[in-house]
Scaffold this motif. Structure first.
Motif, PDB file in Angstrom:
ATOM      1  N   MET A 171      -5.839   1.150   1.577  1.00 44.62           N
ATOM      2  CA  MET A 171      -5.703   0.397   0.333  1.00 44.62           C
ATOM      3  C   MET A 171      -6.347  -0.986   0.450  1.00 44.62           C
ATOM      4  SD  MET A 171      -1.907   1.466  -1.116  1.00 44.62           S
ATOM      5  CE  MET A 171      -0.994   0.733   0.243  1.00 44.62           C
ATOM      6  N   SER A 172      -6.189  -1.619   1.607  1.00 44.22           N
ATOM      7  CA  SER A 172      -6.750  -2.955   1.823  1.00 44.22           C
ATOM      8  C   SER A 172      -8.274  -2.937   1.793  1.00 44.22           C
ATOM      9  CB  SER A 172      -6.268  -3.517   3.159  1.00 44.22           C
ATOM     10  OG  SER A 172      -4.850  -3.617   3.190  1.00 44.22           O
ATOM     11  N   ALA A 173      -8.884  -1.911   2.398  1.00 46.77           N
ATOM     12  CA  ALA A 173     -10.345  -1.805   2.423  1.00 46.77           C
ATOM     13  C   ALA A 173     -10.902  -1.635   1.016  1.00 46.77           C
ATOM     14  CB  ALA A 173     -10.773  -0.634   3.305  1.00 46.77           C
ATOM     15  N   ALA A 174     -10.206  -0.855   0.196  1.00 42.58           N
ATOM     16  CA  ALA A 174     -10.642  -0.662  -1.191  1.00 42.58           C
ATOM     17  C   ALA A 174     -10.575  -1.977  -1.964  1.00 42.58           C
ATOM     18  CB  ALA A 174      -9.772   0.399  -1.860  1.00 42.58           C
ATOM     19  N   CYS A 175      -9.487  -2.723  -1.767  1.00 39.77           N
ATOM     20  CA  CYS A 175      -9.331  -4.018  -2.446  1.00 39.77           C
ATOM     21  C   CYS A 175     -10.427  -4.990  -2.002  1.00 39.77           C
ATOM     22  CB  CYS A 175      -7.954  -4.604  -2.140  1.00 39.77           C
ATOM     23  SG  CYS A 175      -6.570  -3.698  -2.894  1.00 39.77           S
ATOM     24  N   ALA A 176     -10.763  -4.959  -0.718  1.00 39.59           N
ATOM     25  CA  ALA A 176     -11.784  -5.862  -0.192  1.00 39.59           C
ATOM     26  C   ALA A 176     -13.136  -5.582  -0.841  1.00 39.59           C
ATOM     27  CB  ALA A 176     -11.880  -5.708   1.325  1.00 39.59           C
ATOM     28  N   TYR A 177     -13.487  -4.310  -1.022  1.00 38.13           N
ATOM     29  CA  TYR A 177     -14.769  -3.957  -1.628  1.00 38.13           C
ATOM     30  C   TYR A 177     -14.846  -4.467  -3.064  1.00 38.13           C
ATOM     31  CZ  TYR A 177     -18.755  -1.232  -3.269  1.00 38.13           C
ATOM     32  OH  TYR A 177     -19.976  -0.860  -3.804  1.00 38.13           O
ATOM     33  N   VAL A 178     -13.766  -4.287  -3.806  1.00 38.58           N
ATOM     34  CA  VAL A 178     -13.745  -4.726  -5.202  1.00 38.58           C
ATOM     35  C   VAL A 178     -13.853  -6.245  -5.296  1.00 38.58           C
ATOM     36  CG1 VAL A 178     -12.297  -4.886  -7.271  1.00 38.58           C
ATOM     37  CG2 VAL A 178     -12.524  -2.705  -6.072  1.00 38.58           C
ATOM     38  N   MET A 179     -13.189  -6.940  -4.394  1.00 37.75           N
ATOM     39  CA  MET A 179     -13.274  -8.405  -4.394  1.00 37.75           C
ATOM     40  C   MET A 179     -14.703  -8.878  -4.123  1.00 37.75           C
ATOM     41  SD  MET A 179      -9.754  -9.378  -2.354  1.00 37.75           S
ATOM     42  CE  MET A 179     -10.168 -11.120  -2.290  1.00 37.75           C
ATOM     43  N   ILE A 180     -15.386  -8.203  -3.207  1.00 36.54           N
ATOM     44  CA  ILE A 180     -16.762  -8.574  -2.870  1.00 36.54           C
ATOM     45  C   ILE A 180     -17.708  -8.304  -4.032  1.00 36.54           C
ATOM     46  CG2 ILE A 180     -18.721  -8.025  -1.360  1.00 36.54           C
ATOM     47  CD1 ILE A 180     -16.649  -7.423   0.850  1.00 36.54           C
ATOM     48  N   HIS A 181     -17.471  -7.199  -4.756  1.00 33.70           N
ATOM     49  CA  HIS A 181     -18.370  -6.788  -5.834  1.00 33.70           C
ATOM     50  C   HIS A 181     -17.713  -6.963  -7.213  1.00 33.70           C
ATOM     51  CE1 HIS A 181     -21.381  -5.008  -3.131  1.00 33.70           C
ATOM     52  NE2 HIS A 181     -20.361  -4.603  -2.395  1.00 33.70           N
ATOM     53  N   TRP A 182     -16.905  -7.984  -7.360  1.00 32.10           N
ATOM     54  CA  TRP A 182     -16.139  -8.159  -8.590  1.00 32.10           C
ATOM     55  C   TRP A 182     -17.043  -8.413  -9.797  1.00 32.10           C
ATOM     56  CZ3 TRP A 182     -11.556  -7.144 -10.418  1.00 32.10           C
ATOM     57  CH2 TRP A 182     -11.151  -7.741 -11.626  1.00 32.10           C
ATOM     58  N   ASN A 183     -16.794  -7.632 -10.868  1.00 33.23           N
ATOM     59  CA  ASN A 183     -17.508  -7.808 -12.130  1.00 33.23           C
ATOM     60  C   ASN A 183     -16.563  -7.831 -13.322  1.00 33.23           C
ATOM     61  OD1 ASN A 183     -20.343  -7.942 -11.417  1.00 33.23           O
ATOM     62  ND2 ASN A 183     -20.167  -5.819 -10.761  1.00 33.23           N
ATOM     63  N   SER A 184     -15.602  -6.896 -13.321  1.00 32.37           N
ATOM     64  CA  SER A 184     -14.690  -6.819 -14.468  1.00 32.37           C
ATOM     65  C   SER A 184     -13.365  -6.188 -14.044  1.00 32.37           C
ATOM     66  CB  SER A 184     -15.313  -5.981 -15.587  1.00 32.37           C
ATOM     67  OG  SER A 184     -15.372  -4.613 -15.214  1.00 32.37           O
ATOM     68  N   TYR A 185     -12.398  -6.297 -14.943  1.00 30.85           N
ATOM     69  CA  TYR A 185     -11.059  -5.771 -14.646  1.00 30.85           C
ATOM     70  C   TYR A 185     -11.019  -4.249 -14.603  1.00 30.85           C
ATOM     71  CZ  TYR A 185      -9.032 -10.434 -15.011  1.00 30.85           C
ATOM     72  OH  TYR A 185      -8.712 -11.753 -14.793  1.00 30.85           O
TER      73      TYR A 185
END
Length: 300
Positions: A234-248
């Motif tokens: 779960m943490s790895a998935a959250c990290a990827y989204v934070m790095i590539h954040w665009n929208s909710y």
């Protein structure tokens, strides 16, 4: 049980959604970066299905030869163990799926050559051959790695890293280190399914000499290990989204977290190994749901 039903049972269709999780996620990630090919998607899916069925058949054969499949085994009865399918018939079917995997994989590489160099294609072919070898050698051979505690590592590599990253590479012809984060998520969740399987069968595996990681570390530590698998995924998935954040919309994958946490709590509270059997299917489907929601969230 009829012969036809025995073969369908041996294919273990309930394992296929888990196998497809990495292909779907790799495809979604490629789409989010502007790359997609229907032919590559279909061929990658077909190749993965062939490899998973090959693995299931080889596992059925290997466990019957070693004696791991017996009346004390908690899970569903295997095809060779039941006597409906002979060992010779199973060996022939394993060979059939080796050839199907090779043919489908070669066609897949041929389609991907528009983006890949011949050297890159050869590397991908080598990975494919290793995947076939890993599918067979899990329980078959003189020294099957599944009987020596290395199943978790191979599942992480082929159901996570190779599956997601390899699929993404076939579409794009390039790599991004951050792709390894969601690939690790799927790999770790897939290892979680294997860990559940081994926790369920720990008593029989111990008696028959099948030294899985659970047999080596014991049930209590296996539960702690399961906690780390789910939390890090779960943490790895959250990290990827934070790095590539665009929208909710990228947070859509959070819908899968309650399912993963529920599965984790069941494992942590478990006192009777055989009660874990239903959790295998639930965690496998939760992993597939995670891949779908994560991927769809990235392209919306």
């Amino acid at each position: 049980m009829s012969k036809a039903k025995a073969w369908i049972h041996a294919f273990r269709l309930r394992t296929l959604p888990l196998a497809l999780s990495n292909i779907f996620l790799g495809s979604f990630l490629a789409i989010s970066n502007g790359h997609f090919s229907v032919k590559i998607f279909l061929l990658a899916t077909l190749t993965t299905l062939f490899l998973q069925i090959l693995s299931n058949l080889a596992n059925d054969l290997g466990d019957s030869i070693s004696g791991a499949d017996n009346e004390e085994r908690v899970g569903p009865e295997r095809a060779v163990q039941s006597g409906v399918i002979s060992k010779k018939e199973m060996i022939r079917m394993v060979v059939v799926f080796v050839f199907l995997s090779l043919i489908s994989g070669l066609y897949l590489l041929w389609e991907a050559l528009q983006l890949l160099s011949y050297n890159q294609a050869l590397i991908m072919f080598g990975i494919g051959v290793l995947a076939i070898g890993a599918a067979i050698n899990y329980t078959v051979g003189k020294n099957p790695y599944g009987y020596n505690g290395f199943g978790d590592l191979f599942v992480f590599i082929f159901f996570g890293l190779a599956g997601v990253v390899g699929t993404y590479f076939l579409y794009t012809g390039e790599l991004n280190w951050t792709i390894f984060l969601p690939a690790s998520s799927v790999g770790l969740l897939s290892v979680g399914v294997l860990n559940l399987n081994n926790m369920r069968d720990v008593e029989n595996d111990t008696k028959t000499g099948k030294r899985t990681l659970v047999v080596k570390i014991g049930a209590r530590k296996a539960r702690i290990y399961h906690l780390f698998l789910i939390v890090i995924a779960m943490s790895a998935a959250c990290a990827y989204v934070m790095i590539h954040w665009n929208s909710y919309t990228q947070l859509l994958f959070l819908l899968s977290f309650p399912l993963l946490i529920r599965s984790l709590l069941v494992v942590l509270k478990n006192k009777e190994a055989k009660m874990l059997d239903p959790e295998l299917k639930k965690l496998a489907l939760s992993t597939f749901f995670f891949s779908l929601t994560f991927g769809i969230g990235m392209i919306l």
